[in-house]
Design an enzyme around this catalytic site. Structure first.
Site, PDB file in Angstrom:
ATOM      1  N   ASP A 223       0.869  -1.168   0.000  1.00  0.00           N
ATOM      2  CA  ASP A 223       0.000   0.000   0.000  1.00  0.00           C
ATOM      3  C   ASP A 223       0.917   1.233   0.000  1.00  0.00           C
ATOM      4  O   ASP A 223       2.117   1.116   0.254  1.00  0.00           O
ATOM      5  CB  ASP A 223      -0.853  -0.060   1.270  1.00  0.00           C
ATOM      6  CG  ASP A 223      -1.596   1.218   1.536  1.00  0.00           C
ATOM      7  OD1 ASP A 223      -2.337   1.663   0.643  1.00  0.00           O
ATOM      8  OD2 ASP A 223      -1.435   1.785   2.627  1.00  0.00           O
TER       9      ASP A 223
ATOM     10  N   ASP B 273      -0.193   5.126   0.986  1.00  0.00           N
ATOM     11  CA  ASP B 273      -0.439   6.120   2.039  1.00  0.00           C
ATOM     12  C   ASP B 273      -0.391   5.492   3.427  1.00  0.00           C
ATOM     13  O   ASP B 273      -1.110   4.537   3.710  1.00  0.00           O
ATOM     14  CB  ASP B 273      -1.799   6.795   1.836  1.00  0.00           C
ATOM     15  CG  ASP B 273      -1.817   7.690   0.608  1.00  0.00           C
ATOM     16  OD1 ASP B 273      -1.009   8.631   0.559  1.00  0.00           O
ATOM     17  OD2 ASP B 273      -2.631   7.435  -0.304  1.00  0.00           O
TER      18      ASP B 273
ATOM     19  N   GLU C 154     -13.620   5.121   8.352  1.00  0.00           N
ATOM     20  CA  GLU C 154     -12.649   4.197   7.756  1.00  0.00           C
ATOM     21  C   GLU C 154     -11.945   3.361   8.837  1.00  0.00           C
ATOM     22  O   GLU C 154     -11.747   2.162   8.669  1.00  0.00           O
ATOM     23  CB  GLU C 154     -11.603   4.980   6.935  1.00  0.00           C
ATOM     24  CG  GLU C 154     -10.597   4.069   6.238  1.00  0.00           C
ATOM     25  CD  GLU C 154      -9.400   4.790   5.637  1.00  0.00           C
ATOM     26  OE1 GLU C 154      -9.311   6.030   5.700  1.00  0.00           O
ATOM     27  OE2 GLU C 154      -8.524   4.086   5.112  1.00  0.00           O
TER      28      GLU C 154
ATOM     29  N   SER D 167      -2.478   1.450  -4.479  1.00  0.00           N
ATOM     30  CA  SER D 167      -2.929   2.561  -3.642  1.00  0.00           C
ATOM     31  C   SER D 167      -4.307   3.086  -4.004  1.00  0.00           C
ATOM     32  O   SER D 167      -4.616   3.296  -5.177  1.00  0.00           O
ATOM     33  CB  SER D 167      -1.920   3.699  -3.754  1.00  0.00           C
ATOM     34  OG  SER D 167      -2.429   4.875  -3.175  1.00  0.00           O
ATOM     35  N   ALA D 168      -5.081   3.340  -2.981  1.00  0.00           N
ATOM     36  CA  ALA D 168      -6.374   4.002  -3.155  1.00  0.00           C
ATOM     37  C   ALA D 168      -6.194   5.517  -3.170  1.00  0.00           C
ATOM     38  O   ALA D 168      -7.156   6.264  -3.228  1.00  0.00           O
ATOM     39  CB  ALA D 168      -7.333   3.587  -2.049  1.00  0.00           C
TER      40      ALA D 168
ATOM     41  N   LYS E  82      -9.916  -3.239  -2.783  1.00  0.00           N
ATOM     42  CA  LYS E  82      -8.650  -3.588  -3.446  1.00  0.00           C
ATOM     43  C   LYS E  82      -8.692  -4.986  -4.049  1.00  0.00           C
ATOM     44  O   LYS E  82      -7.984  -5.265  -5.007  1.00  0.00           O
ATOM     45  CB  LYS E  82      -7.483  -3.399  -2.483  1.00  0.00           C
ATOM     46  CG  LYS E  82      -7.208  -1.917  -2.212  1.00  0.00           C
ATOM     47  CD  LYS E  82      -5.908  -1.656  -1.490  1.00  0.00           C
ATOM     48  CE  LYS E  82      -5.621  -0.155  -1.423  1.00  0.00           C
ATOM     49  NZ  LYS E  82      -4.347   0.141  -0.744  1.00  0.00           N
TER      50      LYS E  82
ATOM     51  N   ASP F 136      -1.524  -0.753   5.853  1.00  0.00           N
ATOM     52  CA  ASP F 136      -1.856  -0.128   7.140  1.00  0.00           C
ATOM     53  C   ASP F 136      -3.357  -0.218   7.432  1.00  0.00           C
ATOM     54  O   ASP F 136      -3.797   0.169   8.506  1.00  0.00           O
ATOM     55  CB  ASP F 136      -1.429   1.344   7.174  1.00  0.00           C
ATOM     56  CG  ASP F 136      -2.385   2.238   6.417  1.00  0.00           C
ATOM     57  OD1 ASP F 136      -2.462   2.105   5.182  1.00  0.00           O
ATOM     58  OD2 ASP F 136      -3.076   3.043   7.061  1.00  0.00           O
TER      59      ASP F 136
HETATM   60  P1  TMP Z   1      -3.797   4.128   0.299  1.00  0.00           P
HETATM   61  O1  TMP Z   1      -4.573   2.983  -0.282  1.00  0.00           O
HETATM   62  O2  TMP Z   1      -2.561   4.471  -0.495  1.00  0.00           O
HETATM   63  O3  TMP Z   1      -3.497   3.957   1.749  1.00  0.00           O
HETATM   64  O4  TMP Z   1      -4.722   5.459   0.159  1.00  0.00           O
HETATM   65  C1  TMP Z   1      -5.941   5.616   0.791  1.00  0.00           C
HETATM   66  C2  TMP Z   1      -5.908   6.547   1.959  1.00  0.00           C
HETATM   67  O5  TMP Z   1      -6.202   7.890   1.561  1.00  0.00           O
HETATM   68  C3  TMP Z   1      -6.979   6.147   2.947  1.00  0.00           C
HETATM   69  O6  TMP Z   1      -6.398   5.746   4.159  1.00  0.00           O
HETATM   70  C4  TMP Z   1      -7.803   7.415   3.139  1.00  0.00           C
HETATM   71  C5  TMP Z   1      -6.988   8.510   2.574  1.00  0.00           C
HETATM   72  N1  TMP Z   1      -7.754   9.627   2.004  1.00  0.00           N
HETATM   73  C6  TMP Z   1      -7.429  10.920   2.422  1.00  0.00           C
HETATM   74  O7  TMP Z   1      -6.542  11.098   3.250  1.00  0.00           O
HETATM   75  N2  TMP Z   1      -8.109  11.985   1.889  1.00  0.00           N
HETATM   76  C7  TMP Z   1      -9.094  11.836   0.951  1.00  0.00           C
HETATM   77  O8  TMP Z   1      -9.675  12.820   0.505  1.00  0.00           O
HETATM   78  C8  TMP Z   1      -9.430  10.495   0.529  1.00  0.00           C
HETATM   79  C9  TMP Z   1     -10.514  10.279  -0.482  1.00  0.00           C
HETATM   80  C10 TMP Z   1      -8.716   9.429   1.061  1.00  0.00           C
HETATM   81 MG    MG Z   2      -2.831   3.217   3.482  1.00  0.00          MG
END
Ligand code: TMP
Ligand code: MG
Length: 297
Positions: free
Chosen positions: A49, A51, A96, A164-165, A213, A238
């Protein structure tokens, strides 16, 4: 014999003995690491992942931005939009990470969150040529030891899938500016679609949020097919949703999952220990993954 076995890995990978490292079944972890070491780097793929997994959750007591939050910059969006995006974060982030709700209950909220933010971003007519500058001005940081992590995988020619989301364009820029966007890195994420003049007009492909995912992985079957001679998977995440990132791997032989538990530690400890093989509590470094990779490659 078992005690000696434990002793062996402990002396080879002392990082696993730290108090911040939690394991539901230490001997299974050790067996898996040993098996992955015997199979070697040619049998390995890493799925991570981005973030709050490759990037830091906090630095000097201050939260670090996610790829979405990097856009919180006057260069790209106006004050009214900033305020709305922050309000959405304050509404949906607690959902979340809420330990009392099921994934099914969270799903519609995540779709709402991502969809609303992406619509706001499109309204702001974000310009592609300003993204690099926004990343430079942000306080985004990769975890301590990131360079060893990326460089080691590149040297051993182990493929790294970053799943990554967040926002693909931004995460690519973060790893590029940190000089670790090596050829072995492949990214699956939400990518921006720009018009001919370089203005954001839509997002490409199927939306990826924290808890879909698995569907995202199945859509990228071609990527996983290319790697089918690598049946051993090291997965880093995470969120509990990150555990489904490897669902596209058809024939897994050995899998080891490492979860960073950054926030709401007491509330979520039990579910993380039950779900991830190794849980790293408030650890802002790549020390444990690096030590494991160093041992198996
Ligand atoms: P990841 O899959 O790379 O961890 O990314 C997703 C993360 O992004 C998730 O934990 C929530 C975060 N997120 C924000 O911080 N701000 C936002 O506006 C959105 C839509 C998601
Ligand atoms: Mg993450």
């Amino acid at each position: 014999a078992l005690a000696i076995w434990h002793q062996l890995t402990k002396s080879e990978i002392p990082e696993l003995a730290k108090a911040s490292v939690l394991m539901r079944d230490r001997s299974r972890v050790e067996d898996t690491i040993q098996a992955m070491q015997r199979a070697g780097p040619d049998a390995l793929q890493v799925i991570s992942d981005f973030d709050m997994t490759l990037s830091r959750f906090a630095h000097n007591g201050k939260r670090c931005p996610t790829t979405h939050n990097i856009l919180d910059n006057d260069l790209l969006i106006n004050d009214a939009c900033k305020k709305m995006i922050r309000e959405l974060l304050n509404t949906y982030y607690p959902i979340e990470i809420d330990a009392t709700r099921t994934v099914e209950e969270k799903l519609p909220h995540m779709v709402e969150w991502w969809t609303s933010v992406h619509e706001l971003l499109i309204q702001q007519k974000i310009r592609r040529d300003l993204l690099a500058q926004a990343v430079k001005q942000s306080s985004a940081m990769l975890r301590e030891g990131y360079k060893v992590f990326f460089d080691q995988l590149q040297e051993q020619q182990v493929p790294l899938l970053i799943f990554s989301a967040g926002l693909g364009d931004i995460l690519e820029e973060v790893i590029r500016q940190n000089h670790v966007f090596h050829p072995n890195v492949h990214v699956i994420s939400n990518y921006m679609d720009f018009d001919q003049s370089g203005v954001l007009r839509a997002f490409k492909g199927q939306l990826i949020h924290t808890f879909n995912k698995r569907e995202g992985a199945l859509l990228h079957a071609a990527h996983f097919r290319e790697l089918q001679e690598r049946p051993n998977v090291l997965l880093l995440g995470d969120s509990l949703g990150d555990l489904t990132m490897a669902d596209g791997v058809a024939h897994t032989q050995h899998a080891l999952t490492i979860g960073f538990l950054n926030d709401q530690v007491e509330e979520r400890k039990e579910s993380y220990v039950n779900s991830y093989d190794i849980v790293l509590v408030k650890d802002e470094t790549m020390d444990v993954p690096n030590a494991i990779l160093n041992y198996i490659t």
